[in-house]
Design an enzyme around this catalytic site. Structure first.
Site, short mmCIF file in Angstrom:
data_model
loop_
_atom_site.label_atom_id
_atom_site.label_comp_id
_atom_site.label_asym_id
_atom_site.label_seq_id
_atom_site.Cartn_x
_atom_site.Cartn_y
_atom_site.Cartn_z
N LYS A 169 0.84 -1.19 0.00
CA LYS A 169 0.00 0.00 0.00
C LYS A 169 0.88 1.24 0.00
O LYS A 169 2.00 1.14 0.49
CB LYS A 169 -0.96 0.03 1.18
CG LYS A 169 -0.42 -0.37 2.56
CD LYS A 169 0.82 0.22 3.11
CE LYS A 169 0.89 1.68 3.41
NZ LYS A 169 2.15 2.10 4.04
N TYR A 257 -4.22 3.64 6.70
CA TYR A 257 -4.75 2.63 7.64
C TYR A 257 -6.03 3.15 8.31
O TYR A 257 -6.97 2.38 8.54
CB TYR A 257 -3.71 2.28 8.71
CG TYR A 257 -2.58 1.44 8.15
CD1 TYR A 257 -2.74 0.08 7.93
CD2 TYR A 257 -1.36 2.02 7.83
CE1 TYR A 257 -1.72 -0.68 7.41
CE2 TYR A 257 -0.33 1.27 7.30
CZ TYR A 257 -0.51 -0.09 7.09
OH TYR A 257 0.49 -0.85 6.56
P1 NDP Z 1 12.44 1.71 2.73
O1 NDP Z 1 12.93 3.07 2.44
O2 NDP Z 1 12.82 1.10 4.03
O3 NDP Z 1 12.92 0.70 1.59
C1 NDP Z 1 12.59 0.89 0.25
C2 NDP Z 1 13.50 0.03 -0.61
O4 NDP Z 1 13.12 0.21 -1.96
C3 NDP Z 1 14.98 0.42 -0.53
O5 NDP Z 1 15.68 -0.22 0.50
C4 NDP Z 1 15.48 0.00 -1.90
O6 NDP Z 1 15.76 -1.39 -1.89
C5 NDP Z 1 14.26 0.17 -2.79
N1 NDP Z 1 14.32 1.39 -3.61
C6 NDP Z 1 14.35 1.40 -4.96
N2 NDP Z 1 14.40 2.64 -5.44
C7 NDP Z 1 14.42 3.47 -4.38
C8 NDP Z 1 14.50 4.88 -4.27
N3 NDP Z 1 14.53 5.69 -5.36
N4 NDP Z 1 14.53 5.42 -3.02
C9 NDP Z 1 14.48 4.64 -1.94
N5 NDP Z 1 14.40 3.29 -1.99
C10 NDP Z 1 14.38 2.69 -3.20
O7 NDP Z 1 10.86 1.74 2.57
P2 NDP Z 1 9.79 0.79 3.25
O8 NDP Z 1 10.25 -0.61 3.17
O9 NDP Z 1 9.43 1.32 4.58
O10 NDP Z 1 8.51 1.02 2.31
C11 NDP Z 1 8.39 0.37 1.06
C12 NDP Z 1 6.91 0.19 0.71
O11 NDP Z 1 6.28 -0.57 1.72
C13 NDP Z 1 6.12 1.50 0.62
O12 NDP Z 1 5.17 1.41 -0.41
C14 NDP Z 1 5.41 1.60 1.95
O13 NDP Z 1 4.18 2.30 1.86
C15 NDP Z 1 5.18 0.13 2.27
N6 NDP Z 1 5.15 -0.13 3.71
C16 NDP Z 1 4.21 -0.97 4.18
C17 NDP Z 1 4.16 -1.27 5.52
C18 NDP Z 1 3.15 -2.22 6.02
O14 NDP Z 1 3.03 -2.37 7.23
N7 NDP Z 1 2.42 -2.91 5.15
C19 NDP Z 1 5.10 -0.67 6.48
C20 NDP Z 1 6.10 0.16 5.87
C21 NDP Z 1 6.11 0.41 4.54
P3 NDP Z 1 17.11 -2.00 -2.53
O15 NDP Z 1 18.25 -1.28 -1.85
O16 NDP Z 1 17.02 -3.43 -2.21
O17 NDP Z 1 17.04 -1.70 -3.99
#
Ligand code: NDP
Length: 414
Positions: A169, A257
């Site tokens: 989401k 949420y």
């Molecule tokens: P993070 O910033 O922790 O991680 C995002 C990951 O995406 C990065 O580590 C990287 O992985 C990759 N990435 C690719 N391009 C980019 C960019 N331009 N900038 C930053 N990161 C990039 O985010 P979250 O994991 O917190 O969030 C990711 C998704 O999950 C969002 O859509 C958020 O809304 C959702 N979310 C859902 C939650 C839930 O409870 N269901 C909780 C938190 C977030 P790599 O280094 O491996 O390429």
């Protein structure tokens, strides 16, 4: 602080200043905000870029065992906080799902994580060779955990590769993107599920049941708060405050949420929406996004919902339902764990619904069942589209200082 409605010039300046960026749905520029037309502007699309290993990640000492039988193999796309913290560790509790591949822009991190989860090194993909997953039969489905502004592109590419999709989401940052994603799912004849984990969490499920059974009588008011205070940052350092990757910010990321719970607890779609947004000046966290969004929903029954979400307010994740004969308090309401639900009617009852941590593996298995057995998806792309439409209505209301009337499918009534 500048309240958009208190200072209409400020609101229009905010829109004008951001109009070079791809904005959210109906509010791409002041004119679009006025008439609800499609966004204009030709900003470059955001790009996937690898990031360092997040802090506080604990990798498993031994790889989780793959379930026997027809377990569904997932490729996890984006190894960030959400993927590595609650989601991937939960796979050990899945009965029909396993991690088959990883996609990351950081090769070293990908290999470290792959080793810990027993994923073969040749199943570590990058954003550049992502499309090669098409010929990898170990992968049945793709789990998109990228910044929100990248969901649409990678979901469409996953369908083009013939895979099923579980997408985090918000589904995307505009209803146009959501519609494209649904069309791609249909064209590929592959499943699309939105990772709305609360639909698999025992306390939220129990609350839905209680509301259906009128445990508080007729619902009059639902209040939801999803907020925290973000530390100093800038759009360059943190995608969550970058308009092209985050939309207007807190609502799409966290307040969604509260919006979701207002719908699944009331069992209704909004009739009208009135909203306010705040963008503080001189704060690099909020150079491109709103700090806080407040929404008042009126449902056809006469019930109302007050939703508040913020990146600049002391933490709360709370819900309250006030009915004609009782009150349900949920605090925390929609988190990873620690749910405390209290039902107050003639007496006081603590709701013990079960272990909240099952919500993560249950999502993977739900899509696996849909893929293997053809079961219906509880949180399909259409639900994600509905919610993005409602968020567009919220932004339109805030930016035009007007009450927005909503059709049953979430579109704005003209
Ligand atoms: P993070 O910033 O922790 O991680 C995002 C990951 O995406 C990065 O580590 C990287 O992985 C990759 N990435 C690719 N391009 C980019 C960019 N331009 N900038 C930053 N990161 C990039 O985010 P979250 O994991 O917190 O969030 C990711 C998704 O999950 C969002 O859509 C958020 O809304 C959702 N979310 C859902 C939650 C839930 O409870 N269901 C909780 C938190 C977030 P790599 O280094 O491996 O390429």
């Amino acid at each position: 602080m500048t309240n958009f409605q208190a200072n209409r010039r400020g609101a229009l300046a905010f829109l004008a200043g951001a109009s070079a960026l791809p904005l959210v749905g109906a509010c791409a520029n002041a004119q679009a905000a006025e008439d609800g037309s499609s966004p204009s502007g030709s900003a470059p699309a955001p790009e996937a870029v690898g990031q360092p290993m997040p802090g506080n990640v604990e990798l498993p000492d031994t790889p989780p065992e793959k379930p026997s039988g027809d377990s569904v193999g997932y490729a996890v796309v984006g190894l960030g906080g959400d993927a590595l913290n609650p989601l991937m560790p939960s796979i050990s509790g899945a009965r029909r799902s396993h991690i088959a591949a990883l996609v990351s822009g950081n090769r070293g991190k990908c290999e470290t994580v792959a080793k810990a989860y027993g994923v073969p090194a040749d199943a570590c993909y990058s954003y550049d060779n992502f499309d090669e997953i098409a010929s990898d039969d170990r992968i049945d489905a793709v789990y998109i955990v990228l910044p929100s502004g990248l969901h649409a592109e990678y979901v469409e590419r996953a369908f083009a590769a013939g895979k099923h999709v579980l997408c985090e989401k918000p589904m995307a940052l505009s209803s146009t993107e959501c519609e494209r994603m649904i069309a791609a799912s249909k064209a590929a004849n592959r499943k699309l599920m939105i990772a709305y984990r609360c639909h698999f969490e025992p306390h939220n499920l129990k609350a839905m049941e209680l509301m259906r059974d009128k445990a508080v009588g007729d619902i009059r008011l639902i209040r939801a708060n999803q907020q925290y205070r973000m530390g100093p940052t800038t759009p360059k350092k943190n995608w969550r405050v970058d308009r092209s990757l985050a939309g207007y910010g807190p609502l799409e990321d966290y307040g969604i949420y509260g919006l979701q719970s207002a719908l699944y607890l009331s069992g209704e779609m909004p009739a009208t929406i009135a909203a306010r947004m705040v963008q503080p000046t001189g704060d690099s966290r909020f150079a491109e996004i709103a700090s806080s969004v407040s929404t008042l929903i009126k449902f056809p029954s006469g019930a109302m919902a007050e939703l508040y979400t913020s990146y600049d307010t002391r933490s709360a994740n709370r819900g309250v339902v006030y009915g004609t004969s009782g009150v349900l308090e949920m605090d925390p309401a929609t988190g990873y764990g620690g749910h405390q639900y209290t039902l107050r009617t003639d007496g006081v009852q603590q709701i013990e619904a079960g272990d909240p941590s099952v919500q993560f593996a249950a999502q993977f298995d739900h899509l696996a069942d849909a893929i293997r057995d053809g079961a219906d998806i509880r949180t399909p792309g259409e639900m994600g589209l509905r919610d993005v439409r409602l968020m567009e209505a919220i932004f339109k209301s805030a930016l035009t200082d007007s009450v927005i009337h909503i059709n049953p499918d979430g579109t704005i009534r003209s």
